[in-house]
Design a protein around this motif. Structure first.
Motif, PDB file in Angstrom:
ATOM      1  N   LEU A   1       1.088  -1.092   0.080  1.00 31.14           N
ATOM      2  CA  LEU A   1      -0.240  -0.087  -0.016  1.00 31.14           C
ATOM      3  C   LEU A   1       0.719   1.183   0.089  1.00 31.14           C
ATOM      4  CD1 LEU A   1      -3.012   1.024   0.118  1.00 31.14           C
ATOM      5  CD2 LEU A   1      -2.599   1.252   2.628  1.00 31.14           C
ATOM      6  N   ALA A   2       1.997   1.451   0.848  1.00 30.96           N
ATOM      7  CA  ALA A   2       2.779   2.541   0.940  1.00 30.96           C
ATOM      8  C   ALA A   2       3.426   2.707  -0.529  1.00 30.96           C
ATOM      9  CB  ALA A   2       3.698   2.267   2.105  1.00 30.96           C
ATOM     10  N   ALA A   3       3.794   1.623  -1.252  1.00 30.74           N
ATOM     11  CA  ALA A   3       4.606   1.564  -2.411  1.00 30.74           C
ATOM     12  C   ALA A   3       3.645   2.323  -3.369  1.00 30.74           C
ATOM     13  CB  ALA A   3       4.953   0.346  -2.838  1.00 30.74           C
ATOM     14  N   TYR A   4       2.330   1.616  -3.422  1.00 24.89           N
ATOM     15  CA  TYR A   4       1.493   2.028  -4.584  1.00 24.89           C
ATOM     16  C   TYR A   4       1.033   3.537  -4.510  1.00 24.89           C
ATOM     17  CZ  TYR A   4      -2.920   2.661  -6.958  1.00 24.89           C
ATOM     18  OH  TYR A   4      -4.154   3.033  -7.785  1.00 24.89           O
ATOM     19  N   TYR A   5       0.950   4.268  -3.426  1.00 19.98           N
ATOM     20  CA  TYR A   5       0.545   5.612  -3.215  1.00 19.98           C
ATOM     21  C   TYR A   5       1.940   6.402  -3.201  1.00 19.98           C
ATOM     22  CZ  TYR A   5      -4.191   4.576  -2.507  1.00 19.98           C
ATOM     23  OH  TYR A   5      -5.514   4.451  -2.722  1.00 19.98           O
ATOM     24  N   GLY A   6       3.043   5.915  -2.990  1.00 16.47           N
ATOM     25  CA  GLY A   6       4.523   6.540  -3.138  1.00 16.47           C
ATOM     26  C   GLY A   6       4.560   7.229  -1.676  1.00 16.47           C
ATOM     27  N   ASP A   7       4.124   6.887  -0.609  1.00 16.65           N
ATOM     28  CA  ASP A   7       4.085   7.100   0.736  1.00 16.65           C
ATOM     29  C   ASP A   7       5.386   6.656   1.380  1.00 16.65           C
ATOM     30  OD1 ASP A   7       1.766   8.638   0.433  1.00 16.65           O
ATOM     31  OD2 ASP A   7       0.377   6.757   1.128  1.00 16.65           O
ATOM     32  N   GLY A   8       5.658   6.778   2.859  1.00 16.37           N
ATOM     33  CA  GLY A   8       6.804   6.295   3.536  1.00 16.37           C
ATOM     34  C   GLY A   8       6.473   4.923   4.080  1.00 16.37           C
TER      35      GLY A   8
END
Length: 373
Positions: free
Chosen positions: A189-196
């Motif tokens: 999920l973090a990777a999909y949105y480019g979050d930390g």
């Protein structure tokens, strides 16, 4: 690179005196710890979220709002905001208000929570933890980014013509870290949105942390956010420091042996050999922390737990003096050596604002439409 501390806010009897602080004393001590963290030059203070005894931080943004008023520089974050049992609308509102109170020096770490009874207390089903996380976060992002939101999902009542008030400061939502100990779907999920992505890192061996971070970095690149080295990673850790390592082990042992998390399991020596827990001198903390880069790569945020298991406030403040005076200055210098040019700095409100105005801010991928594709 950012360095800071996080608290779980436990109210635990001191095993050397059998005295437990009152809830009021523990809350006031948490404020004192945050102020001390700023005084000694740390970058971040973060608090967890718990809704059951023996913990006190049931309202993290209330606590952080007060701390914002008595600090000037330190970034205020959560080490868990429960994306599963909290309503996304309320999360969006609370953190927008906190942003304005703190002049932007805030971000948020989302997590699912590991206390089963909390889910029905807030009308949710723990068996839906992952779907709740995905659906609630998708809505939260829209609330922070769109002026008028019409939304319908499977696990929450629909929204019609909803506008968040107040809007995020400067139109910049708080930076989001997705915290996880063991769940690959959260790294996805973090990777999909480019979050930390924040690996809590205090219970598991290095091999597990390496696997999770490598998954996140690989999928961050897959979704078109940049190279794996450009992904934003944070790590947890737990330290107890004394000038002499023997004194550190002797003093900390009763707290470890009786702690609500660590106690009555592997020995202190076994745990420090298998996990990131470091009990020793400043140099030992420096050496072990620098070793995290061997399996995490260049990362952006390091948070330490220093106030767990009944440690008295005086001892915690002494830990912060050693951390800020002898440990973190060396870590800043050494982590800068050989750092990849692709490794970004940890995002802040000001850096995100500059990137937005320059047209270089992060973009949510338009395809695929769901994480994991």
């Amino acid at each position: 690179m950012q360095f800071g501390i996080f608290t779980v806010g436990d109210v635990t009897p001191d095993p050397t005196t059998d005295r437990a602080p009152t809830e009021a004393e523990r809350i006031r001590a948490t404020v004192a710890i945050a102020r001390k963290a700023e005084e000694v030059g740390l970058d971040v203070f973060a608090t967890g979220e718990h809704h059951n005894p023996p913990f006190v931080p049931s309202s993290p943004t209330t606590l952080l709002g007060y701390i914002a008023a008595v600090t000037e520089r330190i970034i205020l974050s959560t080490s868990t905001t429960l994306i599963t049992t909290n309503d996304p609308v309320k999360i969006a509102e609370d953190f927008s208000v906190l942003q304005h109170l703190a002049d932007g020096r805030t971000d948020v770490m989302l997590g699912r929570g590991n206390t089963g009874p909390v889910y029905p207390w807030f009308g949710q089903d723990i068996r839906q933890a992952i779907p709740l996380t995905v659906e609630h976060y998708g809505l939260l992002r829209r609330l922070w980014r769109e002026e008028v939101v019409d939304w319908e999902g499977k696990l929450r009542t629909p929204l019609q013509s909803f506008t968040l008030a107040p809007r995020p400061l400067d139109g910049i939502p708080p930076f989001v870290w997705h915290g996880s100990i063991r769940t690959p779907e959260i790294a996805e999920l973090a990777a999909y949105y480019g979050d930390g992505y924040f690996a809590n890192h205090i219970f598991w061996p290095a091999s597990h942390t390496r696997t999770m971070i490598e998954l996140y970095r690989k999928r961050f690149e897959h979704y078109g956010h940049g190279t794996p080295e450009a992904a934003v990673v944070g790590l947890g850790g737990h330290v107890f420091i004394r000038p002499n390592s023997q004194d550190a082990v002797r003093e900390f042992r009763p707290y470890f042996d009786n702690g609500p998390v660590y106690g009555h399991g592997p020995s202190l020596e076994e745990f420090t050999s298998l996990t990131p827990l470091t009990v020793g001198s400043p140099q030992q903390v420096i050496d072990k922390t620098l070793g995290f880069r061997d399996y995490a790569g260049d990362y952006q945020r390091q948070l330490f737990l220093v106030d767990h298991a009944g440690l008295p406030l005086k001892t915690v403040l002494e830990q912060l003096d050693l951390l800020g005076g002898e440990v973190v200055p060396v870590l800043r210098k050494e982590f800068a050596v050989g750092r990849s040019p692709d490794a970004p700095d940890a995002p802040t409100h000001q850096s995100l604002l500059r990137a937005r105005d320059a047209g270089t801010g992060p973009q949510t991928p338009q395809t695929p439409q769901t994480p994991g594709s």
